[in-house]
Each structure stands twice: as structure tokens, then as C-alpha cells.
Write a protein that holds these residues in place. Structure first.
Motif, mmCIF file in Angstrom:
data_model
loop_
_atom_site.group_PDB
_atom_site.id
_atom_site.type_symbol
_atom_site.label_atom_id
_atom_site.label_comp_id
_atom_site.label_asym_id
_atom_site.label_seq_id
_atom_site.Cartn_x
_atom_site.Cartn_y
_atom_site.Cartn_z
ATOM 1 N N THR A 52 34.373 -23.580 -6.627
ATOM 2 C CA THR A 52 34.368 -23.439 -5.186
ATOM 3 C C THR A 52 33.156 -23.943 -4.547
ATOM 4 O O THR A 52 32.609 -23.858 -3.690
ATOM 5 N N SER A 53 32.288 -24.744 -5.617
ATOM 6 C CA SER A 53 31.050 -25.522 -5.128
ATOM 7 C C SER A 53 31.424 -26.731 -4.604
ATOM 8 O O SER A 53 30.628 -27.419 -4.208
ATOM 9 N N ASP A 54 32.426 -27.291 -4.852
ATOM 10 C CA ASP A 54 32.970 -28.825 -4.662
ATOM 11 C C ASP A 54 34.354 -28.416 -3.863
ATOM 12 O O ASP A 54 35.552 -28.501 -4.349
ATOM 13 N N ILE A 55 34.123 -28.136 -2.684
ATOM 14 C CA ILE A 55 35.441 -27.668 -1.931
ATOM 15 C C ILE A 55 35.365 -28.252 -0.391
ATOM 16 O O ILE A 55 34.426 -28.745 0.251
ATOM 17 N N GLN A 56 36.557 -28.426 0.243
ATOM 18 C CA GLN A 56 36.973 -28.898 1.496
ATOM 19 C C GLN A 56 36.374 -28.239 2.511
ATOM 20 O O GLN A 56 36.192 -27.029 2.627
ATOM 21 N N ARG A 57 35.614 -29.028 3.627
ATOM 22 C CA ARG A 57 34.999 -28.439 4.658
ATOM 23 C C ARG A 57 35.390 -28.996 5.951
ATOM 24 O O ARG A 57 35.864 -30.334 5.833
ATOM 25 N N ARG A 58 35.059 -28.679 6.985
ATOM 26 C CA ARG A 58 35.539 -29.280 8.261
ATOM 27 C C ARG A 58 34.306 -29.422 8.737
ATOM 28 O O ARG A 58 33.314 -28.536 9.119
ATOM 29 N N TYR A 59 33.850 -30.931 9.419
ATOM 30 C CA TYR A 59 32.486 -31.031 10.005
ATOM 31 C C TYR A 59 32.589 -31.352 11.602
ATOM 32 O O TYR A 59 33.581 -32.223 11.660
ATOM 33 N N LEU A 60 32.073 -30.433 12.092
ATOM 34 C CA LEU A 60 32.258 -30.480 13.634
ATOM 35 C C LEU A 60 31.046 -31.113 14.345
ATOM 36 O O LEU A 60 29.853 -30.829 14.042
ATOM 37 N N SER A 61 31.288 -32.081 15.255
ATOM 38 C CA SER A 61 30.329 -32.774 16.181
ATOM 39 C C SER A 61 30.608 -32.231 17.638
ATOM 40 O O SER A 61 31.458 -32.681 18.179
ATOM 41 N N ILE A 62 29.507 -31.639 18.261
ATOM 42 C CA ILE A 62 29.538 -31.076 19.544
ATOM 43 C C ILE A 62 28.560 -31.369 20.282
ATOM 44 O O ILE A 62 27.241 -31.290 19.999
ATOM 45 N N VAL A 63 28.512 -31.865 21.525
ATOM 46 C CA VAL A 63 27.316 -32.406 22.652
ATOM 47 C C VAL A 63 27.517 -31.381 23.696
ATOM 48 O O VAL A 63 28.691 -31.529 24.371
ATOM 49 N N VAL A 64 26.475 -30.706 23.899
ATOM 50 C CA VAL A 64 26.560 -29.789 25.145
ATOM 51 C C VAL A 64 25.156 -29.913 25.954
ATOM 52 O O VAL A 64 24.147 -30.501 25.347
ATOM 53 N N ASN A 65 25.004 -29.205 27.105
ATOM 54 C CA ASN A 65 23.691 -29.286 27.882
ATOM 55 C C ASN A 65 23.156 -28.061 27.414
ATOM 56 O O ASN A 65 23.566 -27.136 26.808
ATOM 57 N N ASP A 66 21.731 -28.452 27.486
ATOM 58 C CA ASP A 66 20.815 -27.558 26.986
ATOM 59 C C ASP A 66 20.985 -26.171 27.343
ATOM 60 O O ASP A 66 20.962 -25.271 26.183
ATOM 61 N N ASP A 67 21.510 -25.622 28.400
ATOM 62 C CA ASP A 67 21.710 -24.118 28.747
ATOM 63 C C ASP A 67 23.067 -23.704 27.941
ATOM 64 O O ASP A 67 23.205 -22.538 28.030
ATOM 65 N N PHE A 68 23.624 -24.354 27.541
ATOM 66 C CA PHE A 68 24.851 -24.091 26.840
ATOM 67 C C PHE A 68 24.953 -24.020 25.447
ATOM 68 O O PHE A 68 25.797 -23.794 24.741
ATOM 69 N N ALA A 69 23.895 -24.570 24.813
ATOM 70 C CA ALA A 69 23.693 -24.777 23.327
ATOM 71 C C ALA A 69 23.734 -23.254 22.739
ATOM 72 O O ALA A 69 24.461 -23.334 21.686
ATOM 73 N N GLU A 70 22.940 -22.402 23.183
ATOM 74 C CA GLU A 70 23.097 -20.981 22.513
ATOM 75 C C GLU A 70 24.116 -20.393 22.301
ATOM 76 O O GLU A 70 24.547 -19.733 21.431
ATOM 77 N N LYS A 71 25.396 -20.471 23.412
ATOM 78 C CA LYS A 71 26.513 -19.723 23.607
ATOM 79 C C LYS A 71 27.329 -20.576 22.532
ATOM 80 O O LYS A 71 28.261 -19.909 21.879
ATOM 81 N N THR A 72 27.300 -21.869 22.259
ATOM 82 C CA THR A 72 28.082 -22.667 21.555
ATOM 83 C C THR A 72 27.644 -22.200 20.126
ATOM 84 O O THR A 72 28.580 -21.874 19.312
#
Length: 112
Positions: A52-72
Motif C-alpha cells: 500500500t506504499s505504492d498506490i493510486q491517488r488522485r491529485y486535485l488542483s483548486i484555486v479559490v479567493n483568500d476568504d474561501f481557502a479555509e472552508k475549502t
């Protein structure tokens, strides 16, 4: 603006995607990736041992306004977490500028 990059379990992707949509994150990019982690022991599934050390993952890239970062970030943590080793990582970095190609407008309004 903030760029939030998350590496999560592939099996949790649909839960994370739905949770992000519920809080108003309607656009992000993702890739299927493979990486190495801290988990050293293998698991047995239907009599077959696998690492399980070499396993499939999903990489997400999200851009948000500063005031929405913590909620995301909190949405990703709460929806992607299992409490087990291998749940993933979140990286946050600053974004200097954003442009909407269609109209040429720039700034945080382009994220809406």
C-alpha cells in the motif's frame, strides 16, 4: 487567491467532489497519480498480498479567493479522511493573478 493542491485516496474522490460542490467549489482540475507513502506494511485482499506504499491517488488542483481557502481545506479534510495512514496531503500556495481567457478580465472575479 490561494492554490490548494490535495493528494487524496482515489476511493474518496467522489465523496470529496460532492462535498466541494456542496460548499460552492464548482471548478477544479484533477489527475490520477501514483506515489510512495509512509505506510510500510502490505495488506492481504482475497488471499493476495499487495503493497500500500505504492498506490493510486488522485491529485486535485483548486484555486479559490483568500476568504474561501479555509472552508475549502476543511471540506477536503472532513470528506477525504479515514483516520488511517495514507489519507493524503494538502498544500496551499499563493496565486498572484488569474485571467479569464474569454474576456481578458483579471483578478478574483474570474473565479466566480
Amino acid at each position: 487567491m490561494k492554490k490548494i493542491e490535495a493528494i487524496i485516496r482515489k476511493s474518496k474522490y467522489s465523496v470529496v467532489k460532492e462535498a466541494l460542490h456542496e460548499v460552492g467549489v464548482n471548478f477544479f482540475s484533477y489527475w490520477d497519480v501514483t506515489g510512495l507513502g509512509n505506510e510500510k506494511e502490505g495488506h492481504v485482499y482475497r488471499g493476495v498480498s499487495y503493497s500500500t506504499s505504492d498506490i493510486q491517488r488522485r491529485y486535485l488542483s483548486i484555486v479559490v479567493n483568500d476568504d474561501f481557502a479555509e472552508k475549502t481545506i476543511q471540506t477536503i479534510i472532513s470528506s477525504a479522511g479515514t483516520g488511517e495512514v495514507g489519507d493524503g496531503k494538502i498544500f496551499v500556495s499563493d496565486v498572484d493573478e488569474c485571467y479569464r481567457i474569454r474576456t481578458g478580465e483579471k483578478g478574483g472575479e474570474t473565479l466566480k
